[in-house]
Design a protein around this motif. Sequence first.
Motif, PDB file in Angstrom:
ATOM      1  N   LYS A  50       0.834  -1.207   0.000  1.00 28.01           N
ATOM      2  CA  LYS A  50       0.000   0.000   0.000  1.00 28.01           C
ATOM      3  C   LYS A  50       0.867   1.255   0.000  1.00 28.01           C
ATOM      4  CE  LYS A  50      -4.091  -2.010   2.222  1.00 28.01           C
ATOM      5  NZ  LYS A  50      -4.857  -2.375   1.018  1.00 28.01           N
ATOM      6  N   ALA A  51       1.988   1.193   0.701  1.00 24.49           N
ATOM      7  CA  ALA A  51       2.893   2.351   0.704  1.00 24.49           C
ATOM      8  C   ALA A  51       3.448   2.592  -0.702  1.00 24.49           C
ATOM      9  CB  ALA A  51       4.023   2.133   1.699  1.00 24.49           C
ATOM     10  N   VAL A  52       3.821   1.523  -1.375  1.00 25.62           N
ATOM     11  CA  VAL A  52       4.338   1.637  -2.744  1.00 25.62           C
ATOM     12  C   VAL A  52       3.273   2.260  -3.647  1.00 25.62           C
ATOM     13  CG1 VAL A  52       5.021   0.285  -4.792  1.00 25.62           C
ATOM     14  CG2 VAL A  52       6.014  -0.243  -2.554  1.00 25.62           C
ATOM     15  N   LYS A  53       2.043   1.768  -3.522  1.00 25.46           N
ATOM     16  CA  LYS A  53       0.946   2.269  -4.348  1.00 25.46           C
ATOM     17  C   LYS A  53       0.649   3.743  -4.040  1.00 25.46           C
ATOM     18  CE  LYS A  53      -3.303   0.690  -6.381  1.00 25.46           C
ATOM     19  NZ  LYS A  53      -4.631   0.173  -6.050  1.00 25.46           N
ATOM     20  N   ALA A  54       0.710   4.091  -2.770  1.00 24.28           N
ATOM     21  CA  ALA A  54       0.439   5.486  -2.381  1.00 24.28           C
ATOM     22  C   ALA A  54       1.476   6.430  -2.990  1.00 24.28           C
ATOM     23  CB  ALA A  54       0.433   5.614  -0.859  1.00 24.28           C
ATOM     24  N   LEU A  55       2.736   5.994  -3.005  1.00 25.48           N
ATOM     25  CA  LEU A  55       3.795   6.793  -3.617  1.00 25.48           C
ATOM     26  C   LEU A  55       3.530   6.993  -5.095  1.00 25.48           C
ATOM     27  CD1 LEU A  55       6.876   5.142  -1.923  1.00 25.48           C
ATOM     28  CD2 LEU A  55       6.360   7.544  -1.854  1.00 25.48           C
ATOM     29  N   GLU A  56       3.100   5.910  -5.758  1.00 25.70           N
ATOM     30  CA  GLU A  56       2.816   6.001  -7.196  1.00 25.70           C
ATOM     31  C   GLU A  56       1.638   6.942  -7.449  1.00 25.70           C
ATOM     32  OE1 GLU A  56       4.522   1.581  -8.409  1.00 25.70           O
ATOM     33  OE2 GLU A  56       2.369   1.844  -8.046  1.00 25.70           O
ATOM     34  N   MET A  57       0.626   6.879  -6.576  1.00 23.98           N
ATOM     35  CA  MET A  57      -0.529   7.767  -6.729  1.00 23.98           C
ATOM     36  C   MET A  57      -0.123   9.227  -6.545  1.00 23.98           C
ATOM     37  SD  MET A  57      -3.301   5.445  -4.696  1.00 23.98           S
ATOM     38  CE  MET A  57      -4.744   6.497  -4.762  1.00 23.98           C
ATOM     39  N   ALA A  58       0.947   9.456  -5.784  1.00 19.34           N
ATOM     40  CA  ALA A  58       1.467  10.821  -5.596  1.00 19.34           C
ATOM     41  C   ALA A  58       2.417  11.201  -6.735  1.00 19.34           C
ATOM     42  CB  ALA A  58       2.170  10.934  -4.252  1.00 19.34           C
ATOM     43  N   GLY A  59       2.512  10.329  -7.736  1.00 19.65           N
ATOM     44  CA  GLY A  59       3.336  10.628  -8.906  1.00 19.65           C
ATOM     45  C   GLY A  59       4.819  10.365  -8.709  1.00 19.65           C
ATOM     46  N   LEU A  60       5.150   9.542  -7.717  1.00 22.20           N
ATOM     47  CA  LEU A  60       6.564   9.288  -7.412  1.00 22.20           C
ATOM     48  C   LEU A  60       6.984   7.897  -7.870  1.00 22.20           C
ATOM     49  CD1 LEU A  60       6.484  10.654  -3.756  1.00 22.20           C
ATOM     50  CD2 LEU A  60       7.271  11.864  -5.803  1.00 22.20           C
TER      51      LEU A  60
ATOM     52  N   ILE B 282       0.777  10.344   2.308  1.00 18.78           N
ATOM     53  CA  ILE B 282       0.037   9.910   3.505  1.00 18.78           C
ATOM     54  C   ILE B 282      -1.468   9.900   3.217  1.00 18.78           C
ATOM     55  CG2 ILE B 282      -0.551  10.492   5.899  1.00 18.78           C
ATOM     56  CD1 ILE B 282       2.292  11.764   6.126  1.00 18.78           C
ATOM     57  N   VAL B 283      -1.963  10.943   2.559  1.00 15.44           N
ATOM     58  CA  VAL B 283      -3.404  11.016   2.248  1.00 15.44           C
ATOM     59  C   VAL B 283      -3.813   9.830   1.359  1.00 15.44           C
ATOM     60  CG1 VAL B 283      -5.202  12.362   1.071  1.00 15.44           C
ATOM     61  CG2 VAL B 283      -3.527  13.516   2.544  1.00 15.44           C
ATOM     62  N   HIS B 284      -3.017   9.555   0.327  1.00 17.87           N
ATOM     63  CA  HIS B 284      -3.313   8.411  -0.552  1.00 17.87           C
ATOM     64  C   HIS B 284      -3.265   7.090   0.220  1.00 17.87           C
ATOM     65  CE1 HIS B 284      -3.607  10.657  -4.215  1.00 17.87           C
ATOM     66  NE2 HIS B 284      -2.372  11.130  -4.120  1.00 17.87           N
ATOM     67  N   LEU B 285      -2.286   6.983   1.079  1.00 22.18           N
ATOM     68  CA  LEU B 285      -2.107   5.758   1.859  1.00 22.18           C
ATOM     69  C   LEU B 285      -3.329   5.502   2.749  1.00 22.18           C
ATOM     70  CD1 LEU B 285      -0.156   3.477   2.677  1.00 22.18           C
ATOM     71  CD2 LEU B 285       0.928   5.071   4.265  1.00 22.18           C
ATOM     72  N   MET B 286      -3.842   6.555   3.339  1.00 22.45           N
ATOM     73  CA  MET B 286      -5.015   6.398   4.199  1.00 22.45           C
ATOM     74  C   MET B 286      -6.214   5.931   3.372  1.00 22.45           C
ATOM     75  SD  MET B 286      -3.915   6.905   7.178  1.00 22.45           S
ATOM     76  CE  MET B 286      -2.369   6.231   6.598  1.00 22.45           C
ATOM     77  N   LYS B 287      -6.345   6.496   2.180  1.00 25.04           N
ATOM     78  CA  LYS B 287      -7.436   6.092   1.293  1.00 25.04           C
ATOM     79  C   LYS B 287      -7.319   4.588   0.966  1.00 25.04           C
ATOM     80  CE  LYS B 287      -7.623   8.593  -2.393  1.00 25.04           C
ATOM     81  NZ  LYS B 287      -7.553   9.062  -3.755  1.00 25.04           N
ATOM     82  N   LEU B 288      -6.096   4.156   0.670  1.00 21.71           N
ATOM     83  CA  LEU B 288      -5.887   2.756   0.274  1.00 21.71           C
ATOM     84  C   LEU B 288      -6.276   1.785   1.384  1.00 21.71           C
ATOM     85  CD1 LEU B 288      -2.493   3.126  -1.623  1.00 21.71           C
ATOM     86  CD2 LEU B 288      -4.688   2.465  -2.625  1.00 21.71           C
ATOM     87  N   TRP B 289      -6.142   2.213   2.625  1.00 25.43           N
ATOM     88  CA  TRP B 289      -6.495   1.320   3.743  1.00 25.43           C
ATOM     89  C   TRP B 289      -8.007   1.208   3.931  1.00 25.43           C
ATOM     90  CZ3 TRP B 289      -3.944  -2.467   5.790  1.00 25.43           C
ATOM     91  CH2 TRP B 289      -2.556  -2.443   5.785  1.00 25.43           C
ATOM     92  N   CYS B 290      -8.781   1.976   3.158  1.00 20.28           N
ATOM     93  CA  CYS B 290     -10.254   1.857   3.217  1.00 20.28           C
ATOM     94  C   CYS B 290     -10.776   0.923   2.139  1.00 20.28           C
ATOM     95  CB  CYS B 290     -10.894   3.227   3.062  1.00 20.28           C
ATOM     96  SG  CYS B 290     -10.545   4.308   4.427  1.00 20.28           S
ATOM     97  N   GLU B 291      -9.896   0.460   1.248  1.00 15.57           N
ATOM     98  CA  GLU B 291     -10.389  -0.359   0.133  1.00 15.57           C
ATOM     99  C   GLU B 291     -10.595  -1.814   0.549  1.00 15.57           C
ATOM    100  OE1 GLU B 291      -7.627   0.385  -3.033  1.00 15.57           O
ATOM    101  OE2 GLU B 291      -8.525   2.346  -3.418  1.00 15.57           O
TER     102      GLU B 291
END
Length: 415
Positions: free
Chosen positions: A344-354, A406-415
């Motif tokens: 999820k951390a990896v995915k959150a980074l990608e969602m932030a364009g990193l 962090i915002v993306h990561l929190m969203k991912l934990w709701c899926e």
Amino acid sequence: MNKMEFPGMLERFFGYVKIDTQSNDDSKDSPSTQKQLNLSNKLKDELITMGLQDVEETKWGYVLATLKTNQPMDKKVPTIALIAHVDTSPDVSGENVNPQVHKNYDAGDVVLSSDGKLVLKVEDYPYLKEQKGKTLITTDGSTLLGADNKAGITEIMCALEYLIKNPDCPRPNICVLFTPDEEVGRGTEHITVDDIKAQYGYTIDGEKLGEIEDETFCADTVELKITGVNVHPGYAKGKLVNAVKIGADIVEQFPKDRMSPETTEKREGYIHPHHFSGGGEQVIIKILIRDFEENGLKVKEEFIKNIVDAAAAKYPKAQIEFTVKESYRNMKIILDKYPEVLEKAVKALEMAGLIPIKNIIRGGTDGARLSFMGLPTPNIFTGGSNFHSRHEWITLEDMQKASETIVHLMKLWCE
Ligand SMILES: [Zn+2]
């Protein structure tokens, strides 16, 4: 989603770095310095003002707070801990930090001190070239900056503020934890997983933009206690057994061109005799053992044991005690059992364009200790560089990316 904005980030960060929170290696108190509480108190007040629940500051100076999920009651969401530390390194002063802002940074050298002697040189830190056009924040050359870890605190606070202002943005239950004394290795001394009440955690305490760390060293300490035979040196023939000489003999046999901190990097482990004290009668030697694999520790400990056994045979009148103490273990051993934490951390980074960069830590972290205490906790970047140094710097843009992650990561934990 529109571009995320985190208003007031710079002012918030400066508010934190201007509070001196240096911890102290020599102190036995908890927290090791009272001044850390100046920041802990401020954070507690801010969390209350922001509307978080169960805001608490423990008598040891830990700040805890909860931001409740906005998901439907019948949906099961975990509690995720966001963790940063309030203290700064004992290595460099954190008193009267006076951060310098270089807007639209030109990717050139930055003169830090007013006498012109301390310069942040692109030649020494080529990564600076990639910061062209960003808002660069440096020290004034007299202190560290304290981005380690006040950037992490700022990024967590700004992400929380964003989530509160954007109630449509899905979030799980969030536990915020700000700890004292991380820099002196005591950041988890007075906290339990029961206090934190989360299933998974993230420390926001890494360096470069995009980095995630899920591996630390495995660490043991070997202690040798060598007892010789002390006799008046004038009448010592055939009787005196000098513990200093035996100790020196043993250390001399440790490898110098390999298995040493000064000759290893990346995934290589080492044997590091860092303490030698005593006299002719008794000597204590302390040796740090480091490796990414537990088996690598065993090999190195066996290596020392063989040298010790040979010394014991060579000096039969001396006594040599060999003890191994466990310090900490590679958090990957735990994190591998919960792959979604890192995924999820990896995915959150990608969602932030990193572009996620997986890194290893040649040391230990509070996250490693928490992982073994039952809270799997990898480490996410803050954007800072040159921690524990007067050359420390960070950019506002990279801090914003950390909050966005962090915002993306929190969203991912709701899926
Ligand atoms: Zn740190």
